[in-house]
Design an enzyme around this catalytic site. Structure first.
Site, PDB file in Angstrom:
ATOM      1  N   THR A   1       5.634  17.600   5.519  1.00 56.61           N
ATOM      2  CA  THR A   1       6.512  18.130   6.578  1.00 56.61           C
ATOM      3  C   THR A   1       7.849  17.390   6.594  1.00 56.61           C
ATOM      4  OG1 THR A   1       4.560  18.654   7.885  1.00 56.61           O
ATOM      5  CG2 THR A   1       6.643  18.499   9.088  1.00 56.61           C
TER       6      THR A   1
ATOM      7  N   MET B   1     -11.734  11.193   5.314  1.00 58.65           N
ATOM      8  CA  MET B   1     -10.466  11.739   4.803  1.00 58.65           C
ATOM      9  C   MET B   1      -9.492  10.630   4.420  1.00 58.65           C
ATOM     10  SD  MET B   1      -9.472  14.990   7.137  1.00 58.65           S
ATOM     11  CE  MET B   1     -10.194  16.600   6.855  1.00 58.65           C
TER      12      MET B   1
ATOM     13  N   HIS C   1     -13.011  16.921   9.251  1.00 64.21           N
ATOM     14  CA  HIS C   1     -12.055  17.252  10.317  1.00 64.21           C
ATOM     15  C   HIS C   1     -12.422  16.667  11.670  1.00 64.21           C
ATOM     16  CE1 HIS C   1     -11.183  20.099   7.123  1.00 64.21           C
ATOM     17  NE2 HIS C   1      -9.942  20.113   7.591  1.00 64.21           N
TER      18      HIS C   1
ATOM     19  N   GLY D   1      -1.393  18.849   8.801  1.00 63.42           N
ATOM     20  CA  GLY D   1      -2.655  18.717   9.543  1.00 63.42           C
ATOM     21  C   GLY D   1      -2.410  18.106  10.906  1.00 63.42           C
TER      22      GLY D   1
ATOM     23  N   GLU E   1     -12.228  10.211   0.526  1.00 60.69           N
ATOM     24  CA  GLU E   1     -12.312  11.485  -0.210  1.00 60.69           C
ATOM     25  C   GLU E   1     -11.557  11.441  -1.536  1.00 60.69           C
ATOM     26  OE1 GLU E   1     -10.500  14.580   2.197  1.00 60.69           O
ATOM     27  OE2 GLU E   1      -8.536  13.596   2.165  1.00 60.69           O
TER      28      GLU E   1
ATOM     29  N   THR F   1       0.231  11.118  10.884  1.00 59.28           N
ATOM     30  CA  THR F   1      -0.880  11.456   9.993  1.00 59.28           C
ATOM     31  C   THR F   1      -2.037  10.507  10.242  1.00 59.28           C
ATOM     32  OG1 THR F   1      -1.744  11.461   7.736  1.00 59.28           O
ATOM     33  CG2 THR F   1       0.224  10.165   8.060  1.00 59.28           C
TER      34      THR F   1
ATOM     35  N   ASP G   1      -3.926   9.768   8.010  1.00 59.78           N
ATOM     36  CA  ASP G   1      -4.095   9.045   6.736  1.00 59.78           C
ATOM     37  C   ASP G   1      -3.329   7.718   6.699  1.00 59.78           C
ATOM     38  OD1 ASP G   1      -5.443  11.325   6.033  1.00 59.78           O
ATOM     39  OD2 ASP G   1      -3.833  12.157   4.811  1.00 59.78           O
TER      40      ASP G   1
HETATM   41  O1  F6P Z   1      -3.402  14.737   5.708  1.00 57.00           O
HETATM   42  C1  F6P Z   1      -4.406  14.735   6.637  1.00 57.00           C
HETATM   43  C2  F6P Z   1      -5.649  15.306   6.074  1.00 57.00           C
HETATM   44  O2  F6P Z   1      -6.527  15.172   7.131  1.00 57.00           O
HETATM   45  C3  F6P Z   1      -6.172  14.681   4.777  1.00 57.00           C
HETATM   46  O3  F6P Z   1      -6.815  13.459   4.996  1.00 57.00           O
HETATM   47  C4  F6P Z   1      -7.088  15.774   4.280  1.00 57.00           C
HETATM   48  O4  F6P Z   1      -7.245  15.711   2.872  1.00 57.00           O
HETATM   49  C5  F6P Z   1      -6.339  17.005   4.650  1.00 57.00           C
HETATM   50  O5  F6P Z   1      -5.581  16.686   5.800  1.00 57.00           O
HETATM   51  C6  F6P Z   1      -7.221  18.210   4.946  1.00 57.00           C
HETATM   52  O6  F6P Z   1      -6.411  19.276   5.325  1.00 57.00           O
HETATM   53  P1  F6P Z   1      -6.906  20.734   5.699  1.00 57.00           P
HETATM   54  O7  F6P Z   1      -6.601  20.895   7.149  1.00 57.00           O
HETATM   55  O8  F6P Z   1      -6.068  21.637   4.850  1.00 57.00           O
HETATM   56  O9  F6P Z   1      -8.362  20.843   5.403  1.00 57.00           O
END
Ligand code: F6P
Length: 361
Positions: free
Chosen positions: A118, A182, A285, A14, A236, A138, A140
């Protein structure tokens, strides 16, 4: 001295604010050393499926190309979280083919910018003989071995701004607003935006909640006539005691499961148990979009410059990491061994409890 002449950089998983800052600094650092540097399109896709790209999947990066990108969100190289060469196409392993492509293009090393998925791919490529330096990215903030990842500060800052806004509407309607953020298996974004945004409850994956306790807390806090509204932040990946996470999509071949939806569930349960009107908001997002904060920009620039310096120093198979006051190199094997989760007895959780924020436990 190093024999490096041409390197590649790729951004995988992501996107996160600060990726372009990493690219910017890596290009300046490489060009300062007289090295050529190429960006691989969409993670590693550009090398694996060059026919899909007008430029053959590799973008020549010069100072001119990257001069004005450090402050921009996203990544000029594109990214994907579906491109694992070790598990794609009915389980067939295309790693050897990928390494061959690096050789054909005379690419001496890869700077791989990404999260746990990754960097695990980068580690495997390194074990198969490719020279690799990892850069931790990230929103996260769940990568072990580094105090922080870039993208996290931008996500928390934006989530906090959203929570600040929600206070006004929640107060006007005397509602309970549930904000889902997220973070996958980690509660870092929820914890720090919840503290900064003066939430009443924060539900995180690391501390399973009991909805009756969350409801009792909300009722107690809204019983005061001077503050009849409430804000609850839900990661989440939050789950009730004895229960599991809420999924939007189950995992499929080559793609991880998609979390989400727990905010709506908590909203319905709190409505029933408190008798108050509730509304759920999913920030999703939006947390990944936007420009990087100055902290993420400087962190990205520092990581990009350090990754190239690591190669010049002969480092291989390591991730650059910030552990103030130092920038370290940590073996990819160590950096990807486990996720960094919120500690139940850590200072973040303790601070929240001091501020009368409930975790529903
Ligand atoms: O890892 C980053 C993240 O934003 C997570 O917090 C979230 O669960 C995931 O990516 C969502 O990814 P996608 O782009 O596949 O919706």
């Amino acid at each position: 001295m190093t024999d490096i002449k041409r390197i590649a950089i790729s951004t995988g998983g992501g996107d996160a604010p600060g990726l372009n800052a990493v690219i910017h600094a890596a290009v300046y650092a490489a060009r300062n050393r007289g090295w050529e540097i190429f960006g691989i399109r969409d993670g590693l896709e550009g090398l694996l499926e060059p026919q899909n790209y007008p430029d053959g999947g590799l973008m020549k990066l010069t100072r001119r190309v990257v001069r004005d990108i450090a402050h921009l969100g996203g990544t000029i190289l594109g990214t994907t979280n579906r491109g694992n060469p070790f598990t794609r196409q009915n389980g067939s392993d295309r790693a050897a083919e990928l390494i061959q492509r690096f050789r054909e293009h005379h690419l001496d090393a890869l700077i791989s910018v990404g999260g746990d998925g990754t960097l695990a791919i980068a580690r495997e490529l390194n074990e198969k003989g490719l020279r690799v330096i990892g850069v931790p990215k990230t929103i996260d903030n769940d990568l072990d071995s580094t105090a922080v990842t870039f993208g996290f500060d931008s996500a928390v800052s934006f989530a906090t701004e959203c929570i600040d806004r929600l206070h006004f509407t929640a107060e006007s309607h005397r509602r309970v607003m549930i904000v889902e953020v997220m973070g996958r298996a980690a509660g870092w974004i929820a914890l720090y935006s919840g503290i900064a945004g003066r939430a009443d409850a924060i539900l995180i994956p690391e501390i399973p909640y009991e909805i009756t306790k969350v409801a009792a807390h909300v009722k107690r806090k809204t019983a005061n006539r001077s503050r009849q509204y409430s804000i609850v932040i839900v990661a989440e990946g939050a789950k009730p005691v004895g229960g599991g996470v809420t999924l939007r999509e189950a995992a499929t071949a080559g793609h991880v499961e998609r979390l989400g939806g727990v905010g709506e569930i908590v909203a319905a349960q709190l409505r029933e148990r408190t008798g108050k009107e509730t509304r759920a908001v999913v920030l999703g997002h939006l947390l990944r979009g936007g420009q990087p904060t100055s902290i993420d920009r400087s962190l990205g620039l520092t990581f990009g410059a350090t990754a190239v310096r690591a190669l010049a120093e002969g480092q291989d198979g390591v991730m650059v990491a910030i552990n103030p006051p130092k920038i370290d190199y940590v073996p990819l094997k160590v950096a990807t061994a486990k996720l960094k989760l919120v500690a139940g007895d850590g200072y973040g959780v303790m601070t929240a409890r001091t501020l009368d924020i409930s975790f529903g436990d």
